[in-house]
Design a protein around this motif. Structure first.
Motif, PDB file in Angstrom:
ATOM      1  N   ASP A  68     -23.846  17.298 -18.522  1.00 35.82           N
ATOM      2  CA  ASP A  68     -24.067  17.182 -17.085  1.00 35.82           C
ATOM      3  C   ASP A  68     -24.076  15.714 -16.657  1.00 35.82           C
ATOM      4  O   ASP A  68     -24.614  14.850 -17.362  1.00 35.82           O
ATOM      5  CB  ASP A  68     -25.400  17.809 -16.684  1.00 35.82           C
ATOM      6  CG  ASP A  68     -25.371  19.325 -16.756  1.00 35.82           C
ATOM      7  OD1 ASP A  68     -24.263  19.892 -16.787  1.00 35.82           O
ATOM      8  OD2 ASP A  68     -26.460  19.938 -16.781  1.00 35.82           O
ATOM      9  N   ILE A  69     -23.493  15.455 -15.485  1.00 39.47           N
ATOM     10  CA  ILE A  69     -23.502  14.123 -14.878  1.00 39.47           C
ATOM     11  C   ILE A  69     -24.108  14.246 -13.486  1.00 39.47           C
ATOM     12  O   ILE A  69     -23.732  15.133 -12.716  1.00 39.47           O
ATOM     13  CB  ILE A  69     -22.080  13.548 -14.762  1.00 39.47           C
ATOM     14  CG1 ILE A  69     -21.427  13.432 -16.147  1.00 39.47           C
ATOM     15  CG2 ILE A  69     -22.090  12.191 -14.058  1.00 39.47           C
ATOM     16  CD1 ILE A  69     -19.942  13.084 -16.096  1.00 39.47           C
ATOM     17  N   PHE A  70     -25.038  13.365 -13.156  1.00 39.78           N
ATOM     18  CA  PHE A  70     -25.592  13.341 -11.804  1.00 39.78           C
ATOM     19  C   PHE A  70     -24.559  12.729 -10.870  1.00 39.78           C
ATOM     20  O   PHE A  70     -23.924  11.726 -11.196  1.00 39.78           O
ATOM     21  CB  PHE A  70     -26.881  12.520 -11.764  1.00 39.78           C
ATOM     22  CG  PHE A  70     -27.475  12.400 -10.386  1.00 39.78           C
ATOM     23  CD1 PHE A  70     -28.271  13.410  -9.866  1.00 39.78           C
ATOM     24  CD2 PHE A  70     -27.234  11.279  -9.596  1.00 39.78           C
ATOM     25  CE1 PHE A  70     -28.823  13.313  -8.588  1.00 39.78           C
ATOM     26  CE2 PHE A  70     -27.769  11.164  -8.319  1.00 39.78           C
ATOM     27  CZ  PHE A  70     -28.563  12.189  -7.821  1.00 39.78           C
ATOM     28  N   ILE A  71     -24.373  13.333  -9.698  1.00 36.58           N
ATOM     29  CA  ILE A  71     -23.419  12.808  -8.719  1.00 36.58           C
ATOM     30  C   ILE A  71     -24.021  12.912  -7.324  1.00 36.58           C
ATOM     31  O   ILE A  71     -24.684  13.906  -6.992  1.00 36.58           O
ATOM     32  CB  ILE A  71     -22.066  13.564  -8.805  1.00 36.58           C
ATOM     33  CG1 ILE A  71     -21.000  12.900  -7.923  1.00 36.58           C
ATOM     34  CG2 ILE A  71     -22.222  15.039  -8.457  1.00 36.58           C
ATOM     35  CD1 ILE A  71     -19.584  13.412  -8.177  1.00 36.58           C
ATOM     36  N   ASP A  72     -23.841  11.860  -6.524  1.00 32.81           N
ATOM     37  CA  ASP A  72     -24.397  11.879  -5.174  1.00 32.81           C
ATOM     38  C   ASP A  72     -23.573  10.942  -4.289  1.00 32.81           C
ATOM     39  O   ASP A  72     -22.738  10.174  -4.781  1.00 32.81           O
ATOM     40  CB  ASP A  72     -25.865  11.461  -5.181  1.00 32.81           C
ATOM     41  CG  ASP A  72     -26.687  12.209  -4.129  1.00 32.81           C
ATOM     42  OD1 ASP A  72     -26.148  12.451  -3.024  1.00 32.81           O
ATOM     43  OD2 ASP A  72     -27.852  12.548  -4.405  1.00 32.81           O
ATOM     44  N   TRP A  73     -23.854  11.020  -2.978  1.00 32.43           N
ATOM     45  CA  TRP A  73     -23.024  10.327  -1.998  1.00 32.43           C
ATOM     46  C   TRP A  73     -23.910   9.642  -0.970  1.00 32.43           C
ATOM     47  O   TRP A  73     -24.663  10.300  -0.250  1.00 32.43           O
ATOM     48  CB  TRP A  73     -22.098  11.326  -1.299  1.00 32.43           C
ATOM     49  CG  TRP A  73     -21.283  12.102  -2.292  1.00 32.43           C
ATOM     50  CD1 TRP A  73     -20.046  11.792  -2.752  1.00 32.43           C
ATOM     51  CD2 TRP A  73     -21.660  13.304  -2.961  1.00 32.43           C
ATOM     52  NE1 TRP A  73     -19.624  12.719  -3.670  1.00 32.43           N
ATOM     53  CE2 TRP A  73     -20.583  13.667  -3.816  1.00 32.43           C
ATOM     54  CE3 TRP A  73     -22.794  14.118  -2.937  1.00 32.43           C
ATOM     55  CZ2 TRP A  73     -20.625  14.788  -4.632  1.00 32.43           C
ATOM     56  CZ3 TRP A  73     -22.842  15.240  -3.742  1.00 32.43           C
ATOM     57  CH2 TRP A  73     -21.759  15.566  -4.580  1.00 32.43           C
ATOM     58  N   ALA A  74     -23.836   8.310  -0.901  1.00 28.05           N
ATOM     59  CA  ALA A  74     -24.620   7.549   0.069  1.00 28.05           C
ATOM     60  C   ALA A  74     -23.755   7.231   1.281  1.00 28.05           C
ATOM     61  O   ALA A  74     -22.700   6.603   1.151  1.00 28.05           O
ATOM     62  CB  ALA A  74     -25.137   6.266  -0.566  1.00 28.05           C
ATOM     63  N   ARG A  75     -24.177   7.680   2.444  1.00 29.71           N
ATOM     64  CA  ARG A  75     -23.481   7.326   3.685  1.00 29.71           C
ATOM     65  C   ARG A  75     -24.140   6.123   4.357  1.00 29.71           C
ATOM     66  O   ARG A  75     -23.491   5.406   5.127  1.00 29.71           O
ATOM     67  CB  ARG A  75     -23.460   8.525   4.635  1.00 29.71           C
ATOM     68  CG  ARG A  75     -22.636   9.702   4.097  1.00 29.71           C
ATOM     69  CD  ARG A  75     -22.440  10.761   5.157  1.00 29.71           C
ATOM     70  NE  ARG A  75     -21.611  11.855   4.660  1.00 29.71           N
ATOM     71  CZ  ARG A  75     -20.283  11.848   4.661  1.00 29.71           C
ATOM     72  NH1 ARG A  75     -19.643  10.782   5.117  1.00 29.71           N
ATOM     73  NH2 ARG A  75     -19.596  12.870   4.193  1.00 29.71           N
ATOM     74  N   TYR A  76     -25.411   5.916   4.090  1.00 28.38           N
ATOM     75  CA  TYR A  76     -26.139   4.789   4.672  1.00 28.38           C
ATOM     76  C   TYR A  76     -26.919   4.086   3.559  1.00 28.38           C
ATOM     77  O   TYR A  76     -27.480   4.735   2.678  1.00 28.38           O
ATOM     78  CB  TYR A  76     -27.112   5.267   5.751  1.00 28.38           C
ATOM     79  CG  TYR A  76     -26.442   6.038   6.868  1.00 28.38           C
ATOM     80  CD1 TYR A  76     -25.777   5.381   7.898  1.00 28.38           C
ATOM     81  CD2 TYR A  76     -26.452   7.436   6.872  1.00 28.38           C
ATOM     82  CE1 TYR A  76     -25.147   6.087   8.913  1.00 28.38           C
ATOM     83  CE2 TYR A  76     -25.823   8.150   7.882  1.00 28.38           C
ATOM     84  CZ  TYR A  76     -25.177   7.469   8.894  1.00 28.38           C
ATOM     85  OH  TYR A  76     -24.551   8.175   9.881  1.00 28.38           O
ATOM     86  N   VAL A  77     -26.935   2.733   3.623  1.00 29.03           N
ATOM     87  CA  VAL A  77     -27.577   1.975   2.543  1.00 29.03           C
ATOM     88  C   VAL A  77     -28.580   0.949   3.065  1.00 29.03           C
ATOM     89  O   VAL A  77     -28.876  -0.033   2.408  1.00 29.03           O
ATOM     90  CB  VAL A  77     -26.511   1.271   1.672  1.00 29.03           C
ATOM     91  CG1 VAL A  77     -25.683   2.289   0.920  1.00 29.03           C
ATOM     92  CG2 VAL A  77     -25.612   0.370   2.515  1.00 29.03           C
ATOM     93  N   GLY A  78     -29.104   1.182   4.279  1.00 27.94           N
ATOM     94  CA  GLY A  78     -30.163   0.324   4.793  1.00 27.94           C
ATOM     95  C   GLY A  78     -29.701  -0.855   5.627  1.00 27.94           C
ATOM     96  O   GLY A  78     -30.521  -1.536   6.240  1.00 27.94           O
ATOM     97  N   ILE A  79     -28.375  -1.112   5.648  1.00 31.28           N
ATOM     98  CA  ILE A  79     -27.838  -2.165   6.517  1.00 31.28           C
ATOM     99  C   ILE A  79     -26.557  -1.654   7.162  1.00 31.28           C
ATOM    100  O   ILE A  79     -25.902  -0.744   6.631  1.00 31.28           O
ATOM    101  CB  ILE A  79     -27.527  -3.467   5.741  1.00 31.28           C
ATOM    102  CG1 ILE A  79     -26.529  -3.187   4.612  1.00 31.28           C
ATOM    103  CG2 ILE A  79     -28.791  -4.112   5.208  1.00 31.28           C
ATOM    104  CD1 ILE A  79     -25.995  -4.438   3.950  1.00 31.28           C
TER     105      ILE A  79
END
Length: 273
Positions: A68-79
């Motif tokens: 298993d591999i963790f996968i995720d998607w960031a649309r916003y990163v604080g700036i």
């Protein structure tokens, strides 16, 4: 046994050239990929760089055959793109999900294709494909239904003749309507001026950010010159009704699947093949 978290250019994750493929093969065979985290497409614009990138977390070990591999998607990163702080920061939730992954945040190593860019594996694409797979009608690749235009513009043959020339910004891509053009001659033609357009041609933008629609060339635009920022194709009328194909290619789901194929880190796009 060492572990690393790396910020790498998007090309390392998806570029089809042999060098980048060898890098991905090395990552797959010499390390265990712990996590893949997508960054927003404009994450690095604040630095003045147009490059796109993503995060990969690896462990130096002989990997198991499947895992298993963790996968995720960031649309916003604080700036935002100017560097101004904003309250939206998906990293806070992503780090919590890493501790207890949800089903949508797990991908098997065996599911990875040559590409390992996280956006390519976003659940939205799988949802579209699952929906299409339930159709009672057979699915066929677009490439079976069209052929690439071979009517190429040679500026040396017409150095002083005047032509109407269109780029992607000359088209209302949402409506699929040509709204402007500019006059060029063979001498003044930009290097992107590549196609002599014919009635019935379909123009598909190949830059990911422009894939919002397709354009159908009418008789009034016969002989105009088109940029190679379009994929210029012609329906095979013995296989498909052109108006039906035009309708299908304009659907949000089809456009999304086209965008999924984009590769590159500075100007991501799709190739004719």
């Amino acid at each position: 046994g060492g572990k690393a978290g790396l910020v790498l250019p998007a090309g390392v994750f998806n570029n089809p050239n042999p060098t980048m493929r060898r890098v991905r093969e090395m990552l797959k065979t010499k390390t265990k990929i712990l996590a893949l985290v997508a960054l927003p497409h404009l994450a690095f614009q604040v630095t003045g760089a147009n490059n796109e990138g993503n995060l990969i977390f690896i462990e130096k070990t002989t990997p198991p055959s499947d895992y298993d591999i963790f996968i995720d998607w960031a649309r916003y990163v604080g700036i935002d793109t100017t560097g101004k702080k904003i309250p939206q920061n998906d990293f806070l939730e992503i780090t919590e999900r890493m501790k207890k992954p949800q089903k949508r945040n797990v991908i098997r190593f065996s599911e990875l294709e040559d590409r390992i860019d996280p956006w390519y594996y976003h659940p939205r694409y799988k949802e579209i494909k699952d929906h299409l797979s339930k159709s009672p009608y057979p699915l066929v690749p677009i490439s079976d239904l069209v052929e690439e235009s071979n009517d190429l513009f040679d500026p040396k043959q017409n150095p002083t003749d005047s032509f109407d020339y269109i780029e992607t910004n000359d088209v209302d891509l949402d409506e699929g309507v040509i709204i402007s053009s500019r006059q060029i001659t063979g001498k003044t033609a930009p290097s992107r001026a590549e196609y002599i357009l014919k009635e019935g041609d379909m123009l598909i933008p190949n830059a990911r950010d422009c894939i919002r629609g397709v354009t159908l060339i009418g008789k009034e635009h016969e002989g105009w010159i088109g940029s190679n920022r379009f994929l210029v194709v012609r329906p095979r009328k013995e296989k498909v009704v052109p108006s039906y194909l035009y309708h299908i290619l304009r659907q949000p789901e089809t456009l999304a699947l086209l965008k999924q194929q984009a590769t590159g880190e500075i100007n991501p796009g799709i190739a004719i093949d």
